[in-house]
Design an enzyme around this catalytic site. Structure first.
Site, PDB file in Angstrom:
ATOM      1  CG  PHE A  43      11.775  32.102  30.490  1.00  0.00           C
ATOM      2  CD1 PHE A  43      12.642  32.240  31.567  1.00  0.00           C
ATOM      3  CD2 PHE A  43      11.327  33.241  29.852  1.00  0.00           C
ATOM      4  CE1 PHE A  43      13.054  33.499  31.991  1.00  0.00           C
ATOM      5  CE2 PHE A  43      11.736  34.504  30.272  1.00  0.00           C
ATOM      6  CZ  PHE A  43      12.607  34.635  31.343  1.00  0.00           C
TER       7      PHE A  43
ATOM      8  CG  ASP B 206      13.223  30.507  24.224  1.00  0.00           C
ATOM      9  OD1 ASP B 206      14.407  30.868  24.070  1.00  0.00           O
ATOM     10  OD2 ASP B 206      12.389  31.168  24.879  1.00  0.00           O
TER      11      ASP B 206
ATOM     12  CE1 TYR C 103      18.653  38.674  28.329  1.00  0.00           C
ATOM     13  CE2 TYR C 103      17.694  39.733  26.400  1.00  0.00           C
ATOM     14  CZ  TYR C 103      17.547  38.993  27.552  1.00  0.00           C
ATOM     15  OH  TYR C 103      16.309  38.569  27.942  1.00  0.00           O
ATOM     16  CE  LYS C 104      18.566  35.032  29.026  1.00  0.00           C
ATOM     17  NZ  LYS C 104      17.323  34.269  28.932  1.00  0.00           N
TER      18      LYS C 104
ATOM     19  NE  ARG D 164      19.460  31.593  36.646  1.00  0.00           N
ATOM     20  CZ  ARG D 164      18.971  32.192  35.566  1.00  0.00           C
ATOM     21  NH1 ARG D 164      18.360  31.490  34.636  1.00  0.00           N
ATOM     22  NH2 ARG D 164      19.109  33.493  35.409  1.00  0.00           N
TER      23      ARG D 164
END
Ligand SMILES: *Cc1c(COP(=O)(O)O)cnc(C)c1O
Length: 413
Positions: free
Chosen positions: A128, A199, A224-225, A373
């Protein structure tokens, strides 16, 4: 794996789903099939209640007295303790503070200060972007004393050697959802005396993780995911208990001081994880996260994982049944045990495909250059939603709807 074969059978499966009760905790517009919980989890009723109480009752009535009366000061630890069981850590190993990017910098820079003669950080190319950028910035800050080695996934293990002080990897890849063997890589790094920083942004709340048991040194991740903490909600960081006292932060803010309210001139690190607090946290955002975590209750992640795999399998089989000339291919591992909780497809017009689906109330997202996605959040997704998503996907393709859109992109894809 047996899966439902009709809309009616999907509805049957939804009735006997052990996670069915969770859906009513969430506010989802009727008709919407939300396949983007891997980017921004849905709103919970509890988050709304907690934000209202924080703003109106606490800030509104009790003002600054709330720091003591409503336990504002301890929130970073309390929320860390609530996240701990979801990532296989103990309550005193997790803290909620800042963003994932900042926590990455905090832990990597602290590890760099404790590195001894070792110079290298090993990471994966295509990780990422924030993970790479933060490490590149850290290397520059040290005037090149710290070197970042970016290698493709298949070369990561080989690159870890006696010159490595830290390995920084993402457990579930943001684009393909490919899983790293968290325990295996950690063991290999330890064998040459390196530490590992994972991560967990696309893992926390989506699949079982055993940080303490896997002897993981450091970890960070988003809330927040799959944890549904709200847009930009504060992130978590983890340091294994036995490493905490020797890890001194470089970003040594006043809130992480051993006695912040003594206001002394010299920094003394706080006990354990407290030292990784930096400045005053954004308490309204903390309230939303507290509500979201309450909504999860005592979540059994093995049950979540089983349903996530079934939902993804159903989706992938539907995609595989599409005519070959539609040009869609699977970019995620086909084998569920090697995949996180989203499915990535490649298509030459992936951006337009995602936009056309959003226009039909099936929300996924696009990652440049050609990936669409679709995230599967078992707490609020039903089998019947996957059925609907596949129906709409076939409609978009058979009607050529993705070819009718202008290829202009918004800032956020
Ligand atoms: C989403 C995500 C982040 C986000 O970092 P922020 O600081 O919250 O913007 C970081 N790392 C990974 C692997 C992610 O998937």
């Amino acid at each position: 794996m047996r899966l439902p074969l009709s809309r009616a059978e999907c509805e049957q499966w939804d009735l006997t789903d052990p996670l069915a009760a969770y859906r009513k905790e969430f506010r989802l517009r009727p008709g919407l099939v939300y396949l983007d919980g891997n980017s921004l989890g849905a709103l919970t009723n509890r988050a709304v209640e907690h934000v209202r109480a924080m703003v109106e009752d606490q800030w509104g009535n009790d003002l600054i007295g709330s720091w003591n009366r409503h336990g504002w000061f301890d929130l970073p630890n309390r929320l860390g303790a609530a996240i701990a069981p979801l990532i296989g850590a103990s309550a005193d190993e997790v803290l909620v503070a800042d963003s994932t990017s900042i926590n990455l910098f905090k832990l990597a820079s602290a590890a760099a200060m404790a590195r001894g003669k070792r110079r290298r950080i090993v990471t994966e190319s295509g990780n990422f972007p924030t993970d790479l950028y933060v490490l590149q910035g850290l290397a520059q800050l040290t005037g090149g004393a710290v070197e970042v080695v970016e290698v493709p996934r298949e070369k990561v293990l080989k690159a870890i050697d006696e010159s490595t002080f830290l390995v920084v990897l993402t457990h579930v890849h943001y684009r393909t959802a490919e899983l790293f063997d968290l325990e295996g890589v950690t063991t290999r790094a330890h064998a040459v005396g390196a530490r590992v920083l994972w991560d967990l942004s696309h893992s926390a709340g989506a699949l079982p993780i055993a940080l303490t048991q896997s002897r993981v040194d450091y970890a960070v991740g988003c809330t927040y995911k799959y944890l549904n903490g709200g847009p930009g909600s504060p992130a978590f960081l983890y340091v294994r208990q036995d490493l905490q006292q020797s890890l001194r932060p470089a970003l040594s803010g006043w809130m992480g001081h051993a006695a912040p309210f003594e206001f002394t001139d010299d920094y003394r690190p706080g006990e354990g994880m407290a030292r990784h607090r930096c400045g005053t946290p954004s308490l309204v955002a903390f309230a939303a996260l507290e509500g979201a975590l309450k909504a999860l209750g005592k979540l059994d992640l093995t049950v979540v994982r089983e349903k996530s795999i079934a939902l993804m399998e159903m989706f992938i089989r539907g995609v595989e049944a599409l005519p070959a000339d539609y040009g869609v291919s699977l970019a995620s591992p086909r084998e569920a045990s090697r995949r996180g909780s989203h499915v990535a497809l490649t298509h030459p017009r992936a951006y337009e495909l995602v936009q056309a689906l959003i226009g039909h109330d099936v929300v996924g997202d696009f990652r440049a250059p050609d990936v669409a996605r679709f995230g599967f959040t078992p707490l609020y997704l039903r089998y019947v939603d996957v059925w609907t998503a596949l129906e709409r996907l076939r409609e978009v393709f058979s009607g050529g709807l993705h070819c009718q859109l202008p290829p202009r992109r918004s800032a956020v894809t």
